[in-house]
Write an enzyme that holds these catalytic residues in place. Structure first.
Site, PDB file in Angstrom:
ATOM      1  N   GLU B  70      44.292 108.146  20.175  1.00 24.51           N
ATOM      2  CA  GLU B  70      45.130 107.141  19.194  1.00 24.51           C
ATOM      3  C   GLU B  70      46.405 107.918  18.670  1.00 24.51           C
ATOM      4  OE1 GLU B  70      42.641 106.607  15.737  1.00 24.51           O
ATOM      5  OE2 GLU B  70      44.296 105.917  14.667  1.00 24.51           O
ATOM      6  N   ASP B  74      49.853 105.857  19.838  1.00 25.19           N
ATOM      7  CA  ASP B  74      50.495 105.363  18.693  1.00 25.19           C
ATOM      8  C   ASP B  74      52.112 105.944  18.854  1.00 25.19           C
ATOM      9  OD1 ASP B  74      51.015 104.719  15.618  1.00 25.19           O
ATOM     10  OD2 ASP B  74      51.700 106.589  15.706  1.00 25.19           O
ATOM     11  N   ASN B 140      42.933 100.759  16.204  1.00 27.13           N
ATOM     12  CA  ASN B 140      43.001 102.274  16.793  1.00 27.13           C
ATOM     13  C   ASN B 140      42.616 102.346  18.183  1.00 27.13           C
ATOM     14  OD1 ASN B 140      43.439 102.304  13.955  1.00 27.13           O
ATOM     15  ND2 ASN B 140      41.611 103.613  13.542  1.00 27.13           N
ATOM     16  N   GLU B 143      45.454 101.372  20.464  1.00 27.31           N
ATOM     17  CA  GLU B 143      46.438 102.654  20.472  1.00 27.31           C
ATOM     18  C   GLU B 143      45.971 103.665  21.276  1.00 27.31           C
ATOM     19  OE1 GLU B 143      48.874 102.772  16.022  1.00 27.31           O
ATOM     20  OE2 GLU B 143      46.909 103.527  16.315  1.00 27.31           O
TER      21      GLU B 143
END
Lengths: 254, 254
Positions: B70, B74, B140, B143
């Protein structure tokens, strides 16, 4: 307007040249060489790099300033450093990686690297503005330069550039790792020397997506001066300590 | 420990298979198909995607959870969206681009996209925890999935994936652009309806690297409730208005 056009006609035409031809344009030759040394490869789209080097205070108004490239470079640099740390530390948590990344890409650190790379000399800005000389615009130039390399050469070449020209020569990970532990110690040192009491206090504990978030405050002489949030108390108190150090202006002391 | 190992021996061996062979492993066949539909290509390193789908509450303890992926995803998503907006809006300032990017990658927006993509069904999490069901863990997962695609296929394929499977089907830029203008209007509407006075007040004007930064506060019935910072007063007051909307819980009203 027609005057402006004819005045800059030569330079407008020059902008259309492929990068490598710039070495034959007298006015640009030195910049071409400097860029070659800085980047480690021949610039393809030369005018992109000229924009990357132009701060908004620059007097050469026919050049765009580097703010859009800075925005782009900031995002690309975040991804490249993120990837680098992910591979470098296969057993560290995302909290650790996030913290290390923010230590690397923070304004001050990037500005110092930019100056070491020689970007103070290459940045085109209003040199009579003494405020700019000591501010952190060179870190912004560095980000813009990363953006220019990305547009010119693509992601993978940018990654190589960042590894070879930024991370390997200028980023001392061991030092950055140890910085983490020292904020609290530094603040305790300051408190002892100045006869202050220092405490770290848990202010709040929240739930976020099933993870606990802790807010820890730094309390000097019974007064809360700032706080930090993190997924564990240790990190939260380090962040609070770091903020206190910034706030009290202790950053440059031992 | 030896028991645990032998119990999972089959699955440990399965992990070593190249991605495309997973279609022949009964237990994994459905997931393989779902991933194929979701990604638009055959997963290369299948177990990366399994990790990406595993929330830390998952009972399948032999899987790593997706938090590191994640973190990586991101950063990669930030770069890809940053690049997309840079090219899409060649005449917009970096402030505008930054704001648009944060509207796209904000938690709530990503979570909604993830649910529309079907990630609620694919995420492996503790389904008896009703808190998790309504929280934003699916954003999440999205990501983490971007992180997995990046490690599996590299940046350029990830960019294609993000364009084709996230931006084009789910991101309505015109709507997001208009959102910007509506925070203040929305807040004025609320104030009128509830007999409150609303004012925006310039609180501070600072210099940062030669640019002015404005802090504007939203003042309801004479009381400052929050503030926003930006490079111009209009953006700063919009940010203050947005914060006020969040604070007052007006986000879901008209």
């Amino acid at each position: 307007m027609p005057l402006l056009f004819s005045k800059n006609l030569f330079l407008d035409c020059v902008k259309l040249l492929p990068g490598f031809l710039y070495r034959f344009v007298t006015r640009k030759r030195q910049l071409y060489k400097d860029l070659y040394n800085l980047l480690g490869f021949a610039p393809g789209n030369f005018s992109l790099y000229e924009v990357a080097l132009s701060h908004r205070s620059s007097k050469e108004k026919f050049l765009e300033s580097n703010e859009r490239l800075e925005y782009l470079g900031d995002a690309i640099l975040g991804a490249i450093i993120g990837d680098y740390l992910f591979r470098k530390y296969p057993y560290k948590t995302e909290g650790y990686l996030t913290e290390m990344r923010s230590k690397i890409v923070n304004r001050q650190q990037l500005n110092e690297i930019a100056i070491k790379m020689g970007l103070r000399k290459l940045t085109i800005y209003d040199k009579y503005n003494s405020f700019l000389k000591i501010s952190q615009i060179f870190g912004n130039t560095l980000e813009a330069l990363v953006g220019a390399v990305y547009l010119d050469k693509g992601y993978n070449r940018t990654k190589q550039f960042v590894y070879k020209r930024i991370i390997i020569p200028y980023i001392d990970l061991e030092m950055l790792e140890s910085v983490e532990m020292n904020h609290k110690n530094k603040l305790y040192g300051w408190a002892n020397k100045n006869g202050k009491t220092l405490e770290f206090e848990l202010l709040e504990e929240q739930m976020d997506n099933g993870r606990r978030i802790f807010t820890v405050g730094a309390v000097v002489d019974g007064e809360l001066i700032c706080s930090g949030k993190a997924f564990n108390k240790k990190d939260a108190s380090q962040i609070a300590a770091q903020q206190a150090i910034d706030l009290l202006g202790l950053g440059e002391d031992k």
